[in-house]
Design an enzyme around this catalytic site. Structure first.
Site, PDB file in Angstrom:
ATOM      1  N   GLU B  91       0.809  -1.220   0.000  1.00  0.00           N
ATOM      2  CA  GLU B  91       0.000   0.000   0.000  1.00  0.00           C
ATOM      3  C   GLU B  91       0.843   1.272   0.000  1.00  0.00           C
ATOM      4  OE1 GLU B  91      -0.561  -2.607   1.876  1.00  0.00           O
ATOM      5  OE2 GLU B  91      -2.657  -3.234   1.672  1.00  0.00           O
ATOM      6  N   PHE B 153     -10.735  -7.595  14.291  1.00  0.00           N
ATOM      7  CA  PHE B 153      -9.709  -8.014  13.344  1.00  0.00           C
ATOM      8  C   PHE B 153      -9.463  -6.919  12.288  1.00  0.00           C
ATOM      9  CE2 PHE B 153      -8.496 -10.217   9.341  1.00  0.00           C
ATOM     10  CZ  PHE B 153      -7.226 -10.618   9.745  1.00  0.00           C
ATOM     11  N   GLN B 154      -8.214  -6.602  12.092  1.00  0.00           N
ATOM     12  CA  GLN B 154      -7.787  -5.573  11.142  1.00  0.00           C
ATOM     13  C   GLN B 154      -8.460  -4.220  11.383  1.00  0.00           C
ATOM     14  OE1 GLN B 154      -7.873  -7.196   7.092  1.00  0.00           O
ATOM     15  NE2 GLN B 154      -5.801  -7.973   7.412  1.00  0.00           N
ATOM     16  N   LYS B 203     -17.313  -0.547   6.923  1.00  0.00           N
ATOM     17  CA  LYS B 203     -17.850  -1.561   6.014  1.00  0.00           C
ATOM     18  C   LYS B 203     -19.381  -1.488   5.937  1.00  0.00           C
ATOM     19  CE  LYS B 203     -17.266  -6.367   4.681  1.00  0.00           C
ATOM     20  NZ  LYS B 203     -16.629  -7.663   4.980  1.00  0.00           N
ATOM     21  N   MET B 515      24.495   8.425   0.600  1.00  0.00           N
ATOM     22  CA  MET B 515      24.475   9.718   1.279  1.00  0.00           C
ATOM     23  C   MET B 515      24.820   9.545   2.759  1.00  0.00           C
ATOM     24  SD  MET B 515      24.230  12.898   0.838  1.00  0.00           S
ATOM     25  CE  MET B 515      23.198  13.630  -0.442  1.00  0.00           C
TER      26      MET B 515
END
Lengths: 191, 613
Positions: B91, B153-154, B203, B515
């Protein structure tokens, strides 16, 4: 130095977090924060007092305005204003020493709003120093104060509406009569 | 923004009669802007369908995303809408792609993720967009509203997590609120000083059905920041400062592009004969080949730019924010100069540098007001003195030196510029190669350099380039990336293949986190702790994805390799094995003043000098 911001914010979940988060990120402690409904439906008014450098004030105000839920911000600074704080103080008081506390309350123009056989609640409104004064006197007697609940400062400019507030609310400018203090306030804002 | 009439009427009609077929889910070019039919009466749609219908109405034809449990209703409804979905591999890539899409096109990029880890993976990409003021809208799903706050969950508090790194974010738990909230999100993302907005949708809101009316969901009129302030007095003072200045410099930043003020800045520079220094994100806002262009300022800026700033008696800051990488030590920054700051964000005024005149407003609008007050002035003495400094430095410029058998990153990037004629979008990662790109690839056009300036996000380049290419399929897109940053998001190579995206990848491979190694060399007694980097064979890695590539070890091979990449029909990877311990010069150590510059040392074994030949 201490600064007082007055802001109109949308009355919805999470708004206070956004305001508080801005100060958190700058590592500025909020000395007091008072929020409640305002004269406008859907808008809350908050008074926030914090310690900040003079340079930081412009940026704080500009950053507050950047928050989507903040409708108006006023930096009260040294403008003529009325500031009040409400305190509820519960003190241990038996029938024997009540009278003394009644007298104290009288001197401070406070009110007794609850009375039981062991304790009473004093309600007091005033500027911060006056409330501090009462608390100090009550503390002279060890263990007498049981609880203190203070509202934090609420501030309102003296005189008419600050023009920027009116503008932000979408009221026609013509309706605004700017008296001396409002003009003074506007001058403060420009700085 | 002119998208009002584009709501997807086809989807509305389909949804209302219940027989839904995909308009053309496999044809990514099916664009919403093609359907200019007026709106059908409000239709009943699910929240999931409303997400897409609103996006289409806002002119979105491409999104970057990754499905999951809570966002499934939205993915299930996707087939009914003419939106191209690009499946990312992580993501973070989706957020960077939306960001690259936006930087290349100026439009709002959209990233989509599921709840929990899907949404937290977006965070780095959102912060990247925030620090560089890039308008993106991130849509995340969350668990059903009754489960919010239960550690389901999640479930994660993504609006809480992203609060400090978004311009604004929303939690939506009713289907009726989806369209107005999304439209508001687009307005916020692209208005004023742009930035990322996240919309978290539960949802149950996706699954509920409600009336959809795109027009009625229009946000309230945009309210400009109340502290914007441009008045006659300020304009007159600015004009007077410019008229009386002997040694003025324009500092042009990202705001030049964001407000579309390229012409205005150019007119100001030409009319008053003022040289222009650019910030990293400002590159391209003023043509590099213009005689008044000084190039990039700041930590790795050219010496003549920084010394011009230190010598200047007037700085005209246009859409830039005096970042610490630009100013160096503030106490010694441009002490002789008066400062004019033209800036859209009032909170930037006097933040780092105290200014004498602040014109707080949109740069293009302010310059349009200011320009009539500016008359021609003779800047030749000042310009000549800067020009003399340029000449003195040119001998030490690595690109002017003959081929010594070593391959230098600066050569590679210079050759890349030469061969593309500068007509490419270059997307860089973060580190040495980024600075060499800024120094050696001359950008003539806005939106041709895409780079993470503010947050300095390694791993940005590859996904951002995908977004840029999707936004501008007709443009040649080059990824310039180090071996370290490339490995942070190399999984997106598979996205390139799946989506048939033609980009060219130039890995500047020096076997170090270059760097950081440079800082260790300069400031930590060459203690190369955790900077030597073992990498896979990137050519083989590309090959495993079905992407052709080759390694380049000599300067003489560069041209042919670049040609091979450019002429390939699909993506192509070049692994440039460059000098391992080269450093970016000049360098102003963090916290030092602009004139305290580290130059290429006399006895550096890596140094090539004009008299070596």
């Amino acid at each position: 130095m201490l600064h007082t911001f007055v802001a109109y914010v949308e009355d919805r979940p999470g708004v206070l977090t956004r305001v508080a988060s801005l100060f958190r990120r700058l590592n500025i402690n909020i000395n007091s924060l008072t929020v409640g409904r305002s004269e406008r439906p859907g808008l809350s008014r908050l008074t926030l007092v914090c310690e900040a450098s003079a340079e930081a004030v412009h940026r704080i105000r500009a950053s507050l305005f950047k928050l989507e839920n903040v409708v108006d911000v006023d930096d009260i600074a040294q403008a003529p204003s009325v500031t009040r704080e409400l305190a509820l103080i519960k003190v241990a008081a038996s029938p024997r020493n009540r009278a003394q506390i009644f007298d104290l309350a009288e001197v401070f123009r406070a009110r007794i709003v609850d009375l039981t056989s062991e304790s009473l609640i004093i309600e007091m409104t005033g500027v911060e120093s006056k409330i501090e004064g009462l608390i100090e006197i009550l503390r002279e007697d060890d263990g007498r104060i049981l609880e203190i609940c203070r509202s934090g400062k609420m501030t309102m400019r003296r005189g008419h509406h600050v023009s920027s507030v009116v503008r932000a609310m979408g009221v026609a400018e013509a309706a605004v009569e700017e008296d001396e203090s409002a003009v003074e306030g506007a001058a403060d804002e420009v700085q | 923004m002119g998208h009002k009439g584009n709501a997807n009427t086809k989807a509305n009609a389909n949804a209302s009669n219940g027989s839904i077929t995909a308009p053309n889910a496999t044809a990514p070019s099916a664009s919403a802007s093609g359907s200019h039919t007026h709106l059908t009466p409000p239709a009943k749609l699910t929240g999931a369908e409303i997400i897409w219908a609103t996006l289409v109405g806002e002119g979105v034809d491409t999104v970057f995303g990754y499905p999951g449990g809570t966002i499934l209703p939205a993915y299930d409804a996707l087939r009914k809408f003419p939106v191209r979905h690009i499946l990312v591999r992580h993501e973070q890539g989706a957020a960077h792609m939306a960001d690259g899409y936006s930087r290349a096109s100026g439009k709002v990029g959209v990233a989509i993720a599921t709840s929990g880890p899907g949404s937290t993976n977006l965070v780095t990409g959102i912060a990247t967009a925030m620090l560089d003021s890039i308008p993106i809208v991130c849509i995340t799903a969350n668990v059903s509203s009754k489960l919010l706050g239960t550690d389901a969950f999640q479930e994660v508090d993504i609006t809480g997590i992203t609060l400090p790194v978004t311009k604004h974010n929303f939690l939506v738990n009713r289907a009726e609120d989806i369209a107005p909230t999304l439209r508001h999100a687009f307005q916020i993302a692209r208005s004023g000083r742009p930035g990322p907005v996240l919309v978290d949708i539960t949802k149950d809101a996706e699954q509920a059905t409600t009336e959809f009316d795109f027009e009625a969901a229009k946000p309230r009129p945009y309210r400009p920041h109340p502290m914007l302030h441009v008045d006659d007095l300020g304009l007159a003072q600015a004009a007077e400062l410019i008229r009386n200045s002997k040694r003025p410099v324009i500092l042009a930043g990202h705001g030049v592009m964001e407000s579309g003020a390229m012409e205005q800045v150019r007119t100001l520079a030409e009319r008053a004969q003022i040289p222009v220094g650019l910030t990293l994100l400002g590159l391209g806002g003023f043509p590099a080949s213009h005689p008044l262009c000084l190039g990039m300022m700041g930590m790795h800026g050219e010496s003549w730019v920084n010394s011009a700033i230190q010598d200047a008696d007037l700085l005209i800051a246009c859409g830039m924010r005096f970042d610490d990488r630009v100013t160096g030590k503030l106490a010694e920054y441009a002490l002789k100069a008066k400062k004019i700051h033209i800036e859209v964000d009032p909170s930037e005024i006097n933040k780092n540098v105290k200014v004498d005149v602040a014109l707080v407003g949109d740069l293009r609008e302010v310059l349009d007001q200011l320009l009539p007050r500016i008359s021609g002035r003779d800047g030749s003495t000042w310009l000549k003195s800067i020009e003399a400094k340029k000449g003195a430095v040119a001998v030490h410029d690595i690109k002017n030196l003959p081929d010594s058998g070593h391959l230098y990153a600066a050569h590679v990037i210079h050759d890349l510029w030469r061969m593309t004629g500068g007509n490419a979008i270059v997307v860089t990662d973060v580190g040495q190669h980024q600075m060499w790109e800024a120094q050696y690839f001359r950008h003539e056009q806005p939106r041709t350099l895409i780079t993470s300036g503010g947050l300095g996000t390694m791993g940005f380049a590859l996904p951002a380039a995908i977004g840029a290419k999707v936004a501008c399929p007709e443009k040649e897109v080059w990824v310039v990336v180090g071996d370290g940053g490339f490995q942070m998001t190399a999984a997106e190579l598979a996205t390139i293949v799946q989506e048939k995206i033609k980009i060219n990848i130039a890995v500047i491979n020096n076997g170090y986190l270059g760097m950081v190694r440079q800082w260790q060399e300069f400031f930590y007694e060459r203690n190369y702790e955790a900077t030597p980097l073992v990498s896979p064979d990137f050519v083989k890695l590309a090959d495993a994805h079905g992407i052709p590539g080759r390694a380049v070890r000599k300067r003489s091979e560069v041209e042919e390799a670049v040609n091979a990449a450019r002429s390939a029909t699909g993506a192509y990877l070049l692994n440039f094995m460059v000098e391992k311990e080269d450093s970016v010069y000049p360098m102003i150590p963090a916290g030092s003043a602009l004139h305290e510059m580290i130059r290429r040392p006399e006895k550096d074994p890596l140094e090539e000098r004009a008299d070596d030949k």
